[in-house]
Design a protein around this motif. Structure first.
Motif, PDB file in Angstrom:
ATOM      1  N   PHE A  32       0.856  -1.186   0.000  1.00  0.00           N
ATOM      2  CA  PHE A  32       0.000   0.000   0.000  1.00  0.00           C
ATOM      3  C   PHE A  32       0.891   1.235   0.000  1.00  0.00           C
ATOM      4  N   ASN A  33       0.535   2.218  -0.771  1.00  0.00           N
ATOM      5  CA  ASN A  33       1.334   3.426  -0.875  1.00  0.00           C
ATOM      6  C   ASN A  33       1.333   4.215   0.429  1.00  0.00           C
ATOM      7  N   ALA A  34       2.513   4.460   0.987  1.00  0.00           N
ATOM      8  CA  ALA A  34       2.651   5.310   2.172  1.00  0.00           C
ATOM      9  C   ALA A  34       3.509   6.528   1.853  1.00  0.00           C
ATOM     10  N   ARG A  35       3.818   6.733   0.574  1.00  0.00           N
ATOM     11  CA  ARG A  35       4.521   7.902   0.041  1.00  0.00           C
ATOM     12  C   ARG A  35       6.010   7.924   0.417  1.00  0.00           C
ATOM     13  N   ARG A  36       6.758   8.664  -0.396  1.00  0.00           N
ATOM     14  CA  ARG A  36       8.195   8.869  -0.200  1.00  0.00           C
ATOM     15  C   ARG A  36       8.965   7.551  -0.125  1.00  0.00           C
ATOM     16  N   GLY A  37       8.617   6.619  -1.008  1.00  0.00           N
ATOM     17  CA  GLY A  37       9.321   5.347  -1.041  1.00  0.00           C
ATOM     18  C   GLY A  37       8.905   4.382   0.040  1.00  0.00           C
ATOM     19  N   GLN A  38       7.916   4.783   0.848  1.00  0.00           N
ATOM     20  CA  GLN A  38       7.456   3.954   1.951  1.00  0.00           C
ATOM     21  C   GLN A  38       6.181   3.213   1.560  1.00  0.00           C
ATOM     22  N   VAL A  39       5.988   2.037   2.162  1.00  0.00           N
ATOM     23  CA  VAL A  39       4.783   1.259   1.925  1.00  0.00           C
ATOM     24  C   VAL A  39       4.355   0.597   3.228  1.00  0.00           C
ATOM     25  N   TYR A  40       3.093   0.200   3.260  1.00  0.00           N
ATOM     26  CA  TYR A  40       2.648  -0.808   4.218  1.00  0.00           C
ATOM     27  C   TYR A  40       2.700  -2.094   3.415  1.00  0.00           C
ATOM     28  N   GLY A  41       3.423  -3.077   3.893  1.00  0.00           N
ATOM     29  CA  GLY A  41       3.626  -4.248   3.058  1.00  0.00           C
ATOM     30  C   GLY A  41       3.593  -5.559   3.815  1.00  0.00           C
ATOM     31  N   ALA A  42       3.451  -6.637   3.059  1.00  0.00           N
ATOM     32  CA  ALA A  42       3.503  -8.005   3.579  1.00  0.00           C
ATOM     33  C   ALA A  42       3.797  -8.927   2.409  1.00  0.00           C
ATOM     34  N   VAL A  43       4.477 -10.028   2.708  1.00  0.00           N
ATOM     35  CA  VAL A  43       4.797 -11.012   1.671  1.00  0.00           C
ATOM     36  C   VAL A  43       4.427 -12.397   2.187  1.00  0.00           C
ATOM     37  N   TYR A  44       3.766 -13.180   1.325  1.00  0.00           N
ATOM     38  CA  TYR A  44       3.344 -14.529   1.689  1.00  0.00           C
ATOM     39  C   TYR A  44       3.828 -15.516   0.628  1.00  0.00           C
ATOM     40  N   GLY A  45       4.266 -16.690   1.081  1.00  0.00           N
ATOM     41  CA  GLY A  45       4.680 -17.729   0.151  1.00  0.00           C
ATOM     42  C   GLY A  45       3.479 -18.320  -0.563  1.00  0.00           C
ATOM     43  N   ALA A  46       3.743 -19.173  -1.553  1.00  0.00           N
ATOM     44  CA  ALA A  46       2.667 -19.753  -2.355  1.00  0.00           C
ATOM     45  C   ALA A  46       1.679 -20.542  -1.512  1.00  0.00           C
ATOM     46  N   ASP A  47       2.128 -21.068  -0.363  1.00  0.00           N
ATOM     47  CA  ASP A  47       1.257 -21.840   0.519  1.00  0.00           C
ATOM     48  C   ASP A  47       0.621 -20.976   1.610  1.00  0.00           C
ATOM     49  N   GLY A  48       0.829 -19.654   1.524  1.00  0.00           N
ATOM     50  CA  GLY A  48       0.263 -18.750   2.515  1.00  0.00           C
ATOM     51  C   GLY A  48       1.165 -18.478   3.699  1.00  0.00           C
ATOM     52  N   THR A  49       2.337 -19.082   3.728  1.00  0.00           N
ATOM     53  CA  THR A  49       3.279 -18.850   4.823  1.00  0.00           C
ATOM     54  C   THR A  49       3.748 -17.398   4.822  1.00  0.00           C
TER      55      THR A  49
END
Length: 239
Positions: free
Chosen positions: A113-130
């Motif tokens: 999600f855009n938080a401006r100035r190169g910043q984000v709210y983020g998350a990463v999940y593997g293919a199995d949801g991990t």
């Protein structure tokens, strides 16, 4: 039991109604930020379509953030008000965690999600949801580092629009699938209810993940400096 869900953290808001068998009805706004006016109206339309009244709603879910500060407040306040009036529980849902639902398509998922100035709210999940990268505030480069060993990861969220240049070469979800919806919120809420993940309306709180601009200025002394400068100009102009 019916669950009413609100999603207002992104550019386009939505409301959803889920029944006890997993069927979900969805209403989305057609213009950015119009959910601030249409949220209650959409909820009424969903109940009318389902042929039920407010008394048949057993819980209210809200996407509590992160995302638009104004949108989060509107969604949470609407859910709290409805729950208080009906005497029913609330279900807080993370706007980032719901993107793990896309992992069922067989690929890793990166939500930004855009938080401006190169910043984000983020998350990463593997293919199995991990969970590969826990939901939180990051620099975009942190998220890109997290997907370095996940070459088939697909990016979702409005950060894809804001950082299109930096994400060139990465797989990005098409616009019709890119953003969070109340249907996703409702699906996550159903899973949380099964494990007792409800709260009272009083305990349904926003999760901004970072301070508002005003809070940041207060913390770093910027507001005090602005007040001092304003007072100085006033004194100089009224000598």
């Amino acid at each position: 039991m019916y669950i009413l869900a609100f999603e207002t953290t992104g550019p386009v808001g939505s409301a959803a109604l889920a029944d006890g068998e997993g069927r979900i009805l969805l209403r989305c706004t057609t213009e950015p930020m119009s959910h601030l006016k249409r949220l209650a109206e959409m909820a009424g339309e969903l109940m009318e379509e389902a042929g039920i009244g407010p008394a048949e709603i057993g819980a209210v879910a809200a996407s509590v953030g992160p995302g638009s500060f104004t949108g989060i407040r509107i969604g949470v306040t609407t859910a709290r008000t409805f729950a208080q009036a009906r005497g029913i529980p609330c279900v807080p849902v993370s706007a980032l965690e719901i993107f793990a639902q896309h992992c069922g398509k067989g690929h890793p998922v990166a939500a930004v999600f855009n938080a401006r100035r190169g910043q984000v709210y983020g998350a990463v999940y593997g293919a199995d949801g991990t969970e590969v990268l826990a939901p939180g505030p990051y620099m975009l480069t942190d998220v890109l580092e997290a997907v370095r060993d996940l070459p088939d990861a697909v990016f979702y969220g409005d950060g894809v629009d804001a950082y299109a240049e930096q994400l060139a070469g990465y797989a990005c979800a098409p616009k019709e699938e890119r953003y969070q919806t109340a249907a996703m919120t409702a699906k996550a809420a159903m899973a949380k209810i099964e494990v007792g993940g409800t709260v009272s309306y009083e305990d349904l709180m926003p999760d901004y993940m970072r301070a508002t601009e005003a809070e940041q200025k207060l913390a770093d002394g910027t507001l005090e400096k602005l007040r001092a400068a304003k007072l100085k100009r006033f004194m100089e102009n009224n000598r």
